[in-house]
Design a protein around this motif. Structure first.
Motif, PDB file in Angstrom:
ATOM      1  N   ALA A  98       0.855  -1.191   0.000  1.00  0.00           N
ATOM      2  CA  ALA A  98       0.000   0.000   0.000  1.00  0.00           C
ATOM      3  C   ALA A  98       0.884   1.232   0.000  1.00  0.00           C
ATOM      4  O   ALA A  98       1.802   1.336   0.823  1.00  0.00           O
ATOM      5  CB  ALA A  98      -0.921   0.010   1.211  1.00  0.00           C
ATOM      6  N   GLY A  99       0.619   2.173  -0.905  1.00  0.00           N
ATOM      7  CA  GLY A  99       1.474   3.347  -0.966  1.00  0.00           C
ATOM      8  C   GLY A  99       0.883   4.492  -1.757  1.00  0.00           C
ATOM      9  O   GLY A  99      -0.286   4.464  -2.181  1.00  0.00           O
ATOM     10  N   TYR A 100       1.716   5.493  -1.963  1.00  0.00           N
ATOM     11  CA  TYR A 100       1.347   6.755  -2.617  1.00  0.00           C
ATOM     12  C   TYR A 100       2.309   7.002  -3.773  1.00  0.00           C
ATOM     13  O   TYR A 100       3.518   6.773  -3.650  1.00  0.00           O
ATOM     14  CB  TYR A 100       1.443   7.899  -1.611  1.00  0.00           C
ATOM     15  CG  TYR A 100       1.319   9.282  -2.194  1.00  0.00           C
ATOM     16  CD1 TYR A 100       0.080   9.835  -2.478  1.00  0.00           C
ATOM     17  CD2 TYR A 100       2.459  10.038  -2.476  1.00  0.00           C
ATOM     18  CE1 TYR A 100      -0.033  11.114  -3.007  1.00  0.00           C
ATOM     19  CE2 TYR A 100       2.358  11.318  -3.007  1.00  0.00           C
ATOM     20  CZ  TYR A 100       1.110  11.847  -3.270  1.00  0.00           C
ATOM     21  OH  TYR A 100       1.010  13.101  -3.795  1.00  0.00           O
ATOM     22  N   CYS A 101       1.774   7.461  -4.900  1.00  0.00           N
ATOM     23  CA  CYS A 101       2.614   7.740  -6.068  1.00  0.00           C
ATOM     24  C   CYS A 101       2.422   9.185  -6.528  1.00  0.00           C
ATOM     25  O   CYS A 101       1.334   9.753  -6.418  1.00  0.00           O
ATOM     26  CB  CYS A 101       2.321   6.775  -7.214  1.00  0.00           C
ATOM     27  SG  CYS A 101       0.602   6.641  -7.716  1.00  0.00           S
ATOM     28  N   LEU A 102       3.499   9.767  -7.018  1.00  0.00           N
ATOM     29  CA  LEU A 102       3.512  11.137  -7.533  1.00  0.00           C
ATOM     30  C   LEU A 102       4.147  11.120  -8.909  1.00  0.00           C
ATOM     31  O   LEU A 102       5.235  10.552  -9.088  1.00  0.00           O
ATOM     32  CB  LEU A 102       4.287  12.049  -6.601  1.00  0.00           C
ATOM     33  CG  LEU A 102       4.399  13.520  -7.015  1.00  0.00           C
ATOM     34  CD1 LEU A 102       3.031  14.192  -6.948  1.00  0.00           C
ATOM     35  CD2 LEU A 102       5.388  14.248  -6.120  1.00  0.00           C
ATOM     36  N   SER A 103       3.486  11.721  -9.899  1.00  0.00           N
ATOM     37  CA  SER A 103       3.945  11.676 -11.285  1.00  0.00           C
ATOM     38  C   SER A 103       4.096  13.055 -11.881  1.00  0.00           C
ATOM     39  O   SER A 103       3.302  13.957 -11.599  1.00  0.00           O
ATOM     40  CB  SER A 103       2.927  10.922 -12.160  1.00  0.00           C
ATOM     41  OG  SER A 103       3.155   9.560 -12.183  1.00  0.00           O
ATOM     42  N   LEU A 104       5.096  13.181 -12.745  1.00  0.00           N
ATOM     43  CA  LEU A 104       5.197  14.302 -13.670  1.00  0.00           C
ATOM     44  C   LEU A 104       4.720  13.804 -15.022  1.00  0.00           C
ATOM     45  O   LEU A 104       5.159  12.752 -15.499  1.00  0.00           O
ATOM     46  CB  LEU A 104       6.635  14.806 -13.754  1.00  0.00           C
ATOM     47  CG  LEU A 104       7.222  15.364 -12.461  1.00  0.00           C
ATOM     48  CD1 LEU A 104       8.676  15.775 -12.682  1.00  0.00           C
ATOM     49  CD2 LEU A 104       6.414  16.552 -11.953  1.00  0.00           C
TER      50      LEU A 104
END
Length: 211
Positions: free
Chosen positions: A17-23
């Motif tokens: 379980a986690g969090y993702c950040l994208s450009l």
């Protein structure tokens, strides 16, 4: 993290379980937004900005033996953008909600604390247009295949929960047709270029069970 610590570990099956950040690099999508801004330049006080950042959740399972693991899960990355303006002394808000959601399965190779993964993704793109002026309420959807590649580092691999920090890149195998998106936002005579929604960033997530 506390929720993962409370869950049982079945052999080498771990929950993720986690969090993702994208450009995001989306030139055709952004060109349509800029054209729309120009069309309503006399009414917008705060026009739309280009779509550059997405963020969301990554949830899945990982089954590991020795230094190899199989993983499967669901990942979603989204953003909401707002433009405000006024016409005839009446203010209005226009909203664009965009997301890329992926069901994925892949293989992972461990080299000590280093984690290398590659997956096959089944992707859904979704654009919800909720405008007060002009009045528009519609949702545009598309789907296609792609892949995700990541290189991660595992922290706390001997405890009940491991923290993984993993830069990644997502590649779509197909380009998406933005004709309906352009038609909803402007009266441009020429069809838009197709979009591949190439994006990259990092994921921070927890794995329950020792690694």
């Amino acid at each position: 993290m506390f929720w993962l610590m409370s869950l049982p570990v079945f052999g080498q099956l771990n929950l993720k379980a986690g969090y993702c950040l994208s450009l995001l690099n989306a030139p055709s999508h952004d060109a349509i937004i800029l054209l729309h801004n120009a069309t309503l330049a006399d009414a917008y006080t705060n026009p739309f900005k280009p779509l550059e950042i997405l963020h969301g959740l990554d949830l899945g399972l990982e089954y590991r033996w020795d230094g190899i693991a199989l993983e499967a899960g669901w990942r979603t990355k989204r953003n909401r953008e707002e433009a405000t303006g006024a016409r005839a002394q009446r203010s209005f808000n226009n909203n664009l909600n965009f997301s890329i959601s992926s069901f994925y399965g892949g293989i992972v190779q461990y080299y000590g604390p280093i984690r290398v993964s590659a997956s096959i993704d089944y992707n859904y793109t979704r654009t919800k247009i909720d405008f007060e002026d002009p009045s528009i309420l519609t949702t545009l959807k598309d789907k296609g295949w792609g892949s995700n590649f990541s290189l991660g580092y595992v922290l706390g691999g001997t405890g009940p929960v491991s923290l993984v920090i993993a830069p990644y890149v997502q590649i779509h195998w197909m380009d998406y047709d933005l004709t309906n998106f352009q038609n909803a936002l402007s009266d441009a005579p020429d069809p838009p270029a197709r979009e591949d929604y190439f994006n990259y960033g990092f994921t921070v997530y927890f794995l329950n069970g020792p690694n």
